[in-house]
Design a protein around this motif. Sequence first.
Motif, PDB file in Angstrom:
ATOM      1  N   LEU A   1       0.464  -6.877   6.823  1.00 27.02           N
ATOM      2  CA  LEU A   1       0.113  -5.465   6.996  1.00 27.02           C
ATOM      3  C   LEU A   1       0.282  -5.020   8.447  1.00 27.02           C
ATOM      4  N   GLN A   2       0.760  -3.812   8.586  1.00 32.02           N
ATOM      5  CA  GLN A   2       0.986  -3.262   9.918  1.00 32.02           C
ATOM      6  C   GLN A   2       0.750  -1.754   9.889  1.00 32.02           C
ATOM      7  N   GLY A   3       0.041  -1.244  10.876  1.00 27.14           N
ATOM      8  CA  GLY A   3      -0.164   0.211  10.969  1.00 27.14           C
ATOM      9  C   GLY A   3      -1.041   0.774   9.859  1.00 27.14           C
ATOM     10  N   ARG A   4      -1.851  -0.079   9.255  1.00 28.72           N
ATOM     11  CA  ARG A   4      -2.704   0.347   8.136  1.00 28.72           C
ATOM     12  C   ARG A   4      -4.140   0.538   8.586  1.00 28.72           C
ATOM     13  N   GLN A   5      -4.924   1.183   7.776  1.00 29.69           N
ATOM     14  CA  GLN A   5      -6.378   1.211   7.953  1.00 29.69           C
ATOM     15  C   GLN A   5      -6.938   0.228   6.932  1.00 29.69           C
ATOM     16  N   ILE A   6      -7.729  -0.714   7.451  1.00 32.54           N
ATOM     17  CA  ILE A   6      -8.202  -1.818   6.606  1.00 32.54           C
ATOM     18  C   ILE A   6      -9.723  -1.932   6.658  1.00 32.54           C
ATOM     19  N   GLY A   7     -10.318  -2.101   5.486  1.00 32.35           N
ATOM     20  CA  GLY A   7     -11.729  -2.460   5.393  1.00 32.35           C
ATOM     21  C   GLY A   7     -11.789  -3.859   4.782  1.00 32.35           C
ATOM     22  N   LEU A   8     -12.784  -4.634   5.191  1.00 31.85           N
ATOM     23  CA  LEU A   8     -12.848  -6.029   4.735  1.00 31.85           C
ATOM     24  C   LEU A   8     -14.132  -6.293   3.963  1.00 31.85           C
ATOM     25  N   PHE A   9     -14.039  -7.145   2.946  1.00 31.54           N
ATOM     26  CA  PHE A   9     -15.263  -7.663   2.315  1.00 31.54           C
ATOM     27  C   PHE A   9     -15.027  -9.134   1.997  1.00 31.54           C
TER      28      PHE A   9
ATOM     29  N   PRO B   1       0.834  -1.207   0.000  1.00 33.02           N
ATOM     30  CA  PRO B   1       0.000   0.000   0.000  1.00 33.02           C
ATOM     31  C   PRO B   1       0.868   1.257   0.000  1.00 33.02           C
ATOM     32  N   ALA B   2       0.420   2.260  -0.735  1.00 29.97           N
ATOM     33  CA  ALA B   2       1.127   3.541  -0.717  1.00 29.97           C
ATOM     34  C   ALA B   2       0.715   4.303   0.536  1.00 29.97           C
ATOM     35  N   GLY B   3       1.498   5.294   0.922  1.00 39.15           N
ATOM     36  CA  GLY B   3       1.145   6.104   2.083  1.00 39.15           C
ATOM     37  C   GLY B   3      -0.235   6.699   1.881  1.00 39.15           C
ATOM     38  N   GLY B   4      -1.083   6.605   2.893  1.00 35.61           N
ATOM     39  CA  GLY B   4      -2.423   7.189   2.797  1.00 35.61           C
ATOM     40  C   GLY B   4      -3.473   6.267   2.219  1.00 35.61           C
ATOM     41  N   GLU B   5      -3.055   5.158   1.614  1.00 37.80           N
ATOM     42  CA  GLU B   5      -4.057   4.257   1.011  1.00 37.80           C
ATOM     43  C   GLU B   5      -4.709   3.374   2.076  1.00 37.80           C
ATOM     44  N   VAL B   6      -6.024   3.327   2.028  1.00 41.15           N
ATOM     45  CA  VAL B   6      -6.751   2.369   2.869  1.00 41.15           C
ATOM     46  C   VAL B   6      -6.799   1.052   2.101  1.00 41.15           C
ATOM     47  N   VAL B   7      -6.506  -0.051   2.782  1.00 41.32           N
ATOM     48  CA  VAL B   7      -6.554  -1.358   2.120  1.00 41.32           C
ATOM     49  C   VAL B   7      -7.965  -1.933   2.283  1.00 41.32           C
ATOM     50  N   LEU B   8      -8.629  -2.188   1.164  1.00 40.57           N
ATOM     51  CA  LEU B   8      -9.913  -2.892   1.199  1.00 40.57           C
ATOM     52  C   LEU B   8      -9.612  -4.320   0.766  1.00 40.57           C
ATOM     53  N   LEU B   9      -9.625  -5.224   1.739  1.00 42.61           N
ATOM     54  CA  LEU B   9      -9.189  -6.604   1.466  1.00 42.61           C
ATOM     55  C   LEU B   9     -10.389  -7.531   1.283  1.00 42.61           C
ATOM     56  N   GLY B  10     -10.422  -8.192   0.145  1.00 39.32           N
ATOM     57  CA  GLY B  10     -11.507  -9.133  -0.158  1.00 39.32           C
ATOM     58  C   GLY B  10     -11.029 -10.567  -0.007  1.00 39.32           C
ATOM     59  N   PHE B  11     -11.838 -11.378   0.649  1.00 37.50           N
ATOM     60  CA  PHE B  11     -11.484 -12.782   0.888  1.00 37.50           C
ATOM     61  C   PHE B  11     -12.702 -13.656   0.648  1.00 37.50           C
ATOM     62  N   TRP B  12     -12.474 -14.954   0.492  1.00 42.30           N
ATOM     63  CA  TRP B  12     -13.600 -15.895   0.499  1.00 42.30           C
ATOM     64  C   TRP B  12     -13.498 -16.706   1.780  1.00 42.30           C
TER      65      TRP B  12
ATOM     66  N   LEU C   1      -8.493 -10.316  13.502  1.00 41.10           N
ATOM     67  CA  LEU C   1      -7.133 -10.538  12.976  1.00 41.10           C
ATOM     68  C   LEU C   1      -6.597  -9.239  12.364  1.00 41.10           C
ATOM     69  N   ALA C   2      -7.447  -8.540  11.623  1.00 40.30           N
ATOM     70  CA  ALA C   2      -7.029  -7.290  10.967  1.00 40.30           C
ATOM     71  C   ALA C   2      -6.644  -6.246  12.012  1.00 40.30           C
ATOM     72  N   ALA C   3      -7.397  -6.237  13.121  1.00 46.50           N
ATOM     73  CA  ALA C   3      -7.205  -5.178  14.127  1.00 46.50           C
ATOM     74  C   ALA C   3      -5.993  -5.420  15.029  1.00 46.50           C
ATOM     75  N   LYS C   4      -5.361  -6.595  14.906  1.00 43.58           N
ATOM     76  CA  LYS C   4      -4.208  -6.881  15.777  1.00 43.58           C
ATOM     77  C   LYS C   4      -3.087  -5.855  15.585  1.00 43.58           C
ATOM     78  N   LYS C   5      -2.781  -5.571  14.327  1.00 41.76           N
ATOM     79  CA  LYS C   5      -1.659  -4.644  14.063  1.00 41.76           C
ATOM     80  C   LYS C   5      -2.094  -3.445  13.214  1.00 41.76           C
ATOM     81  N   ASN C   6      -3.414  -3.316  13.033  1.00 43.67           N
ATOM     82  CA  ASN C   6      -3.937  -2.278  12.143  1.00 43.67           C
ATOM     83  C   ASN C   6      -5.234  -1.734  12.734  1.00 43.67           C
ATOM     84  N   THR C   7      -5.805  -0.755  12.071  1.00 39.79           N
ATOM     85  CA  THR C   7      -7.134  -0.272  12.442  1.00 39.79           C
ATOM     86  C   THR C   7      -8.124  -0.873  11.453  1.00 39.79           C
ATOM     87  N   CYS C   8      -9.153  -1.564  11.979  1.00 35.21           N
ATOM     88  CA  CYS C   8     -10.149  -2.159  11.090  1.00 35.21           C
ATOM     89  C   CYS C   8     -11.358  -1.232  10.998  1.00 35.21           C
TER      90      CYS C   8
END
Length: 182
Positions: free
Chosen positions: A76-84, A48-59, A106-113
């Motif tokens: 990922l560490q120290g990121r802002q993550i949204g999940l789908f 991820p680039a600086g400032g990018e929110v990661v929207l992570l898609g999984f099955w 799991l996402a919130a362990k090292k990041n902000t979910c």
Amino acid sequence: MENSGGIALVVYSSKTGNTRKVAEGIASGLGERGFSARIVPVEDKPQPAGGEVVLLGFWVDKGSADKKALAYLKSLQGRQIGLFGTLGAYPDSDHAKKSAQKVEELAAKKNTCLGSFMCQGKIDPKLIEMFKKIPAGFPHSMDEERRKRHEEAAKHPNDADIAAAVAACAVMLEKRSPKENS
Ligand SMILES: Cc1cc2nc3c(=O)[nH]c(=O)nc-3n(C[C@H](O)[C@H](O)[C@H](O)COP(=O)(O)O)c2cc1C
């Protein structure tokens, strides 16, 4: 436009195409709402680039995210993550809620979910054939309830799921803090 300048990195893991379809819908839908979004398959392990929110898609695989999505999440560490996520079960089922909660934790362990969105996705016909071979009474054996659920899953993800996914991701992006991810 109020939302312009929001930046999302849509990363997706997809075995049979359901999650990819949702990811593509999210990326183009967010673009229409004024958020810039790029989309990359998880296999490319995008940084991820600086400032990018990661929207992570999984099955959903056995009540959690699939292995590739989990491995990427761990990186990922120290990121802002949204999940789908997409899954065979109904999105309002306990199974869906617990699966989403597990991945959020799991996402919130090292990041902000920033939240999660779940919808149904058609089940791999090979898996359905396997279920059919399991004797009645055993876990996952084919019964009327399961058959109905598979029949409903076969209609998803549909346009309404994608519209709901875009709306949910827009809400997640609106929650982002400009101070993080820099
Ligand atoms: C090996 C395997 C395990 C699965 N485990 C679950 C599960 O635990 N719960 C569920 O609701 N669906 C489960 N599913 C269904 C998938 O999550 C669902 O079909 C999903 O939409 C597939 O996404 P994809 O097309 O992006 O690969 C499983 C499917 C496979 C192939």
